[in-house]
Design an enzyme around this catalytic site. Structure first.
Site, PDB file in Angstrom:
ATOM      1  N   CYS A  82      71.554  37.438  -0.997  1.00  0.00           N
ATOM      2  CA  CYS A  82      72.120  36.686   0.126  1.00  0.00           C
ATOM      3  C   CYS A  82      73.642  36.497  -0.040  1.00  0.00           C
ATOM      4  CB  CYS A  82      71.359  35.371   0.252  1.00  0.00           C
ATOM      5  SG  CYS A  82      71.391  34.718   1.906  1.00  0.00           S
ATOM      6  N   HIS A 172      65.489  36.131  -0.272  1.00  0.00           N
ATOM      7  CA  HIS A 172      65.444  35.451  -1.576  1.00  0.00           C
ATOM      8  C   HIS A 172      64.116  35.712  -2.287  1.00  0.00           C
ATOM      9  CE1 HIS A 172      69.028  32.893  -0.969  1.00  0.00           C
ATOM     10  NE2 HIS A 172      68.703  33.006   0.303  1.00  0.00           N
ATOM     11  N   GLU A 174      63.503  35.158  -5.211  1.00  0.00           N
ATOM     12  CA  GLU A 174      63.316  34.080  -6.204  1.00  0.00           C
ATOM     13  C   GLU A 174      62.636  32.849  -5.595  1.00  0.00           C
ATOM     14  OE1 GLU A 174      66.026  34.783  -4.657  1.00  0.00           O
ATOM     15  OE2 GLU A 174      67.204  32.971  -4.270  1.00  0.00           O
TER      16      GLU A 174
HETATM   17  N1  GLN Z   1      75.119  31.906   4.858  1.00  0.00           N
HETATM   18  C1  GLN Z   1      75.522  32.053   3.498  1.00  0.00           C
HETATM   19  C2  GLN Z   1      76.878  32.766   3.411  1.00  0.00           C
HETATM   20  O1  GLN Z   1      77.314  33.343   4.352  1.00  0.00           O
HETATM   21  C3  GLN Z   1      74.511  32.828   2.710  1.00  0.00           C
HETATM   22  C4  GLN Z   1      73.193  32.073   2.692  1.00  0.00           C
HETATM   23  C5  GLN Z   1      72.399  32.222   1.450  1.00  0.00           C
HETATM   24  O2  GLN Z   1      72.883  32.680   0.417  1.00  0.00           O
HETATM   25  N2  GLN Z   1      71.187  31.754   1.492  1.00  0.00           N
HETATM   26  O3  GLN Z   1      77.463  32.748   2.398  1.00  0.00           O
END
Ligand code: GLN
Length: 201
Positions: A82, A172, A174
């Site tokens: 992410c 994710h 995890e």
């Molecule tokens: N929205 C976050 C970003 O742009 C990422 C979200 C996440 O890591 N769960 O950094």
């Protein structure tokens, strides 16, 4: 051999990654400052989810950026989830920042909408099969360039990919009970260790 994984622990969901990796028998070190980086030897790195702008800023403020960048460029296996994917991307389509910029992917931040864009689905992950995928204000990969292998597509958007030593997921792993993506990462590390051995012998 017990593998040592450095998990970036300046912000975001690092504890869940450590729990997964511990279950798979790996030893984890939380990377919070420069000393953590220089006094340990790592077999791999994890960049967790969180807020990429915050993590990116802290990487510079805590003087972690250059050393981590050097490690990535030297070929150390790295797993970005992410926000971690955003840190590795060559370009963020809807944001002017570039952090490490080492992976040939163009990503869209908060691609599913800002708050309502959190959901759980199941999708096929290349080499693994169906896995649960938890998305939280996630990015997806809009374009890939040279040497990037697509590992998962959900609703026509690329949500997991690999380029040499770098693997990224929009979702994710995890936050589920399924250990297989982390296992995949540990296999990448095994392959890297074998490669290093072949160079030195
Ligand atoms: N929205 C976050 C970003 O742009 C990422 C979200 C996440 O890591 N769960 O950094």
């Amino acid at each position: 051999m017990i593998k040592t994984i450095g998990v970036l622990a300046v912000q975001g969901g690092f504890i869940e990654h450590i729990a997964m990796l511990n279950k798979l028998g790996a030893h984890c070190i939380e990377i919070r400052n420069k000393t953590d980086l220089v006094t340990n030897k790592f077999d791999g790195l994890v960049f967790p989810g969180g807020e990429s702008t915050v993590i990116g800023k802290l990487l510079k403020e805590l003087d972690l950026f250059d050393k981590l960048h050097e490690m990535i460029l030297e070929g150390l296996p790295v797993f970005g989830t992410c926000a971690g994917m955003i840190l590795l991307a060559k370009k963020i389509i809807n944001d002017s920042h570039i952090y490490f910029g080492d992976m040939n992917i163009q990503v869209r931040r908060n691609a599913y909408g800002k708050q309502s864009g959190s959901f759980l689905t199941h999708g096929d992950f290349k080499g693994i099969g169906q896995i649960p995928m938890t998305f939280i204000r996630a990015p997806y990969i809009e374009n890939i360039l040279d040497s990037v292998e697509v590992l998962a597509v959900v609703d026509q958007h690329i949500v997991a990919a690999r380029q040499n030593n770098m693997i990224v997921t929009s979702f994710h792993p995890e936050l589920t009970y399924d250990l297989r993506v982390h296992e995949y990462f540990l296999i990448m590390i095994d392959q890297h260790i074998i490669k290093l051995k072949n160079y030195t012998t």
